[in-house]
Write an enzyme that holds these catalytic residues in place. Structure first.
Site, mmCIF file in Angstrom:
data_model
loop_
_atom_site.group_PDB
_atom_site.id
_atom_site.type_symbol
_atom_site.label_atom_id
_atom_site.label_comp_id
_atom_site.label_asym_id
_atom_site.label_seq_id
_atom_site.Cartn_x
_atom_site.Cartn_y
_atom_site.Cartn_z
ATOM 1 N N GLY A 131 25.747 27.745 -20.390
ATOM 2 C CA GLY A 131 25.841 27.075 -21.519
ATOM 3 C C GLY A 131 24.984 28.163 -23.073
ATOM 4 O O GLY A 131 24.938 27.309 -24.096
ATOM 5 N N GLY A 132 24.249 29.201 -22.803
ATOM 6 C CA GLY A 132 22.707 29.264 -22.873
ATOM 7 C C GLY A 132 22.127 28.244 -23.591
ATOM 8 O O GLY A 132 21.153 28.067 -24.739
ATOM 9 N N SER A 215 25.014 31.931 -15.589
ATOM 10 C CA SER A 215 24.580 32.092 -16.833
ATOM 11 C C SER A 215 23.325 31.368 -17.102
ATOM 12 O O SER A 215 22.077 31.150 -16.257
ATOM 13 C CB SER A 215 25.531 31.782 -17.910
ATOM 14 O OG SER A 215 25.530 32.489 -19.424
#
Length: 471
Positions: A131-132, A215
Site C-alpha cells: 500500500g505504498g 509492493s
C-alpha cells in the site's frame, strides 16, 4: 484500548465451532471457518505504542481474548474520504474493498491467524501487506489463509502504522538507543517476535517462518532481510513486486534526507491547528500530509524505511556488499503490467541471481502475466494476489477454470517453498533456481505454467501502451 474484546469472562465453548487455546499471553478464543477448513483468530493485539514511540510487545492479558473480529487498521488517507469517489483510488477500492467495512485508529497493532485444523508444528506464512507505506491492512478481500491451511500452512497477516504515523522522523525524537523513525518496521518486528513466542500454541513451528510481502510489503520484507535485528527470526522470504536492491533505486533514505520533509509537515500542522504532529488530530496530520506530498517529489523517499543506525545500520547496497543480507532462500516475482515493470522485474530476478553468485541458498524468480478477465488492465500491480492467496471467489471478476487452476498451482508452489525453501514438489513443472547459465524464470501466464524468458523491451512497450493502474 480494546478492553471490551481483550477481557471477557471465560466460559464453555459454545456451538462446537469455537476453539479455545492457551498461549503464553493467556487464553484466546477463535472459531472454525464457515467451510470448516481452518480455525481463524481475528484481531489479536500483538503490541501497543504511543504516537512516535516504539512498540511494546503484549506478553499477558486477563480473561479470555475474544479473537472474533478484525482489529483496527492504521489511520491512512482513505480513512478521511470516500475513496470510491476519487478517480485515482477507485480502481483498487472496487477491486479489493468495495462493500467492506473498516475501522481506523492509532490503536492498530493487531494480527490475524488462520491455522489448519488440528495443526501441529505447521510451517508459518507471515504476510506483510502493501500500500505504498501509506495504506492497506491485513484483512482486505484478497487476504485469507484458508488456501494455505489446506496445504498444512499456518498463515498470519498483520496491521502496522502507516504514513506519517509510521515513518515521520526528527532528530529530537531520538530515544535512548539513538533511534527515530521506522516505527512501522519496529511494529512488524514486534509482530514477528510475538508470533515466534506464541505460534506453537496455535500449532505453528516458530523455527519455520517464511516472510512474504507484496509492493511496500515486499520492500518491508527486503529491509528485514538486511537487518541484523531480525537475523535468525525467519527461514525464507517471498517478495512480490517490490523486492530486490538496485543501485540508484533504493527505497531507503538517511535521516538527514527524510527529516526536512517531516519538519515542513510539522510546520504546516502547527499552522493549521496550533500544535505539532505529536499532539495534533490525525485528520489534520493526514490532510496536511496529502497536500505536501502533492507538492514535494521527495515525499516517496521520506515516507518509508530510513537508515536509523539500529534496524538498518547502513544503506542497503553497503549491507549487501558487506555480506550482511540474510542467507536464506528467496522467491521473487513481478507482474507484466506492474509499476515500472522492467525495473521491478530486473530487481526481483537480480536479487535471486545474486544469491547464486554469492554461493548462497538457491533462490527462485517468477513472472506473472495472466491477463485478468473483466477489463483490459492486464496483470496490473497486485493482480497476482488473488491467485497467490487462492481467494478468486471473493472477487467481482469473471474468473474461469484456468484461473482457478493457476491459483491452485501458485498456492502449491508457494506452500512447498514455505515448507522446504524449494518450490518444487507435487508433480508440478520443475522450477529452476536462478544460477549461472540459467536465465529463465517461472512464467504464470494465460495458457500455462513453464520456465521461460522475459523481454525487457516488451515490458517497456507495455508500460507505454497499457492503462495505468496506480497504487
Amino acid at each position: 484500548m480494546r478492553e471490551e474484546i481483550m477481557k471477557t469472562e471465560s466460559g464453555p465453548v459454545a456451538g462446537g465451532s469455537a476453539r479455545l487455546i492457551k498461549t503464553p499471553c493467556g487464553t484466546v478464543r477463535g472459531a472454525v471457518s464457515a467451510k470448516e477448513d481452518c480455525v481463524v483468530f481475528k484481531g489479536i493485539r500483538y503490541a501497543e505504542a504511543e504516537r512516535f514511540c516504539y512498540p511494546t510487545e503484549v506478553t499477558l492479558w486477563d480473561g479470555v481474548y475474544e479473537a472474533d473480529r478484525f482489529g483496527n487498521c492504521s489511520y491512512q488517507p482513505r480513512a478521511f474520504y470516500d475513496e470510491s469517489k476519487v478517480p485515482e483510488k477507485a480502481f483498487y477500492y472496487h477491486e479489493f474493498r468495495e462493500g467492506e467495512s473498516y475501522t481506523y485508529s492509532e490503536d492498530c497493532l493487531f494480527l490475524n491467524i488462520w491455522t489448519p485444523l488440528n495443526a501441529e508444528c505447521a510451517p508459518v506464512l507471515f504476510y506483510i501487506h502493501g500500500g505504498g507505506f501509506k495504506g492497506g491492512c491485513g484483512h482486505e478481500k484478497h487476504f485469507d489463509g484458508a488456501a494455505y491451511c489446506r496445504q498444512g500452512i499456518l498463515t498470519v497477516t498483520i496491521n502496522y502504522r502507516l504514513g506519517p504515523l509510521g515513518f515521520a522522523c526528527m532528530e529530537e525524537w531520538k530515544d535512548e538507543k539513538g533511534r527515530t523513525g521506522n516505527y512501522a518496521m519496529y511494529d512488524q518486528m514486534a509482530a514477528l517476535s510475538w508470533i515466534r513466542r506464541n505460534i506453537a500454541a496455535f500449532g505453528g513451528d516458530p523455527d519455520r517462518i517464511t516472510l512474504m510481502g507484496q509492493s511496500a510489503g515486499a520492500m518491508s520484507v527486503q529491509q528485514h532481510c538486511l537487518s541484523p535485528l531480525t537475523r535468525g527470526s525467519f527461514c525464507g522470504a517471498v517478495m512480490m513486486s517490490g523486492g530486490g536492491v538496485m543501485k540508484g533505486f533504493s527505497p531507503t533514505a538517511a535521516l538527514n534526507d527524510a527529516e526536512p520533509f517531516w519538519r515542513e509537515l510539522d510546520r504546516r500542522v502547527v499552522k493549521a491547528c496550533g500544535v505539532g504532529m505529536r499532539k495534533a488530530e490525525p485528520s489534520v496530520i493526514f490532510k496536511e500530509f496529502h497536500t505536501l506530498t502533492k507538492e514535494r517529489p521527495e515525499a516517496a523517499m521520506a515516507c518509508g524505511p530510513i537508515i536509523d543506525g539500529v534496524f538498518l545500520p547502513e544503506p542497503p547496497m553497503e549491507i549487501v556488499s558487506d555480506g550482511g543480507a540474510h542467507e536464506i532462500p528467496y522467491l521473487m516475482g513481478s507482474t507484466s503490467e506492474d509499476i515500472v515493470p522492467p525495473i521491478v522485474h530486473k530487481m526481483a530476478k537480480g536479487w535471486a541471481r545474486l544469491q547464486s553468485d554469492m554461493g548462497r541458498c538457491p533462490s527462485y524468480a517468477f513472472f506473472f502475466d495472466r491477463q485478468l478477465p473483466g477489463d483490459d488492465c492486464g496483470a496490473w500491480h497486485s493482480a497476482d494476489l488473488w491467485y497467490a492467496f487462492g481467494t478468486l471467489e471473493n472477487s467481482w471478476r469473471p474468473f474461469g477454470a484456468w484461473d482457478r487452476e493457476l491459483s491452485d498451482i501458485m498456492v502449491r508452489y508457494f506452500s512447498d517453498f514455505i515448507r522446504t525453501g524449494n518450490p518444487n514438489g507435487g508433480g508440478l513443472p520443475r522450477w529452476l533456481p536462478m544460477e549461472k547459465g540459467q536465465n529463465r524464470v517461472m512464467r504464470f501466464g494465460d495458457h500455462g505454467v513453464a520456465m521461460g524468458g522475459v523481454s525487457v523491451a516488451r515490458l517497456n512497450h507495455t508500460m507505454r501502451t497499457k492503462p495505468s493502474v496506480g497504487e
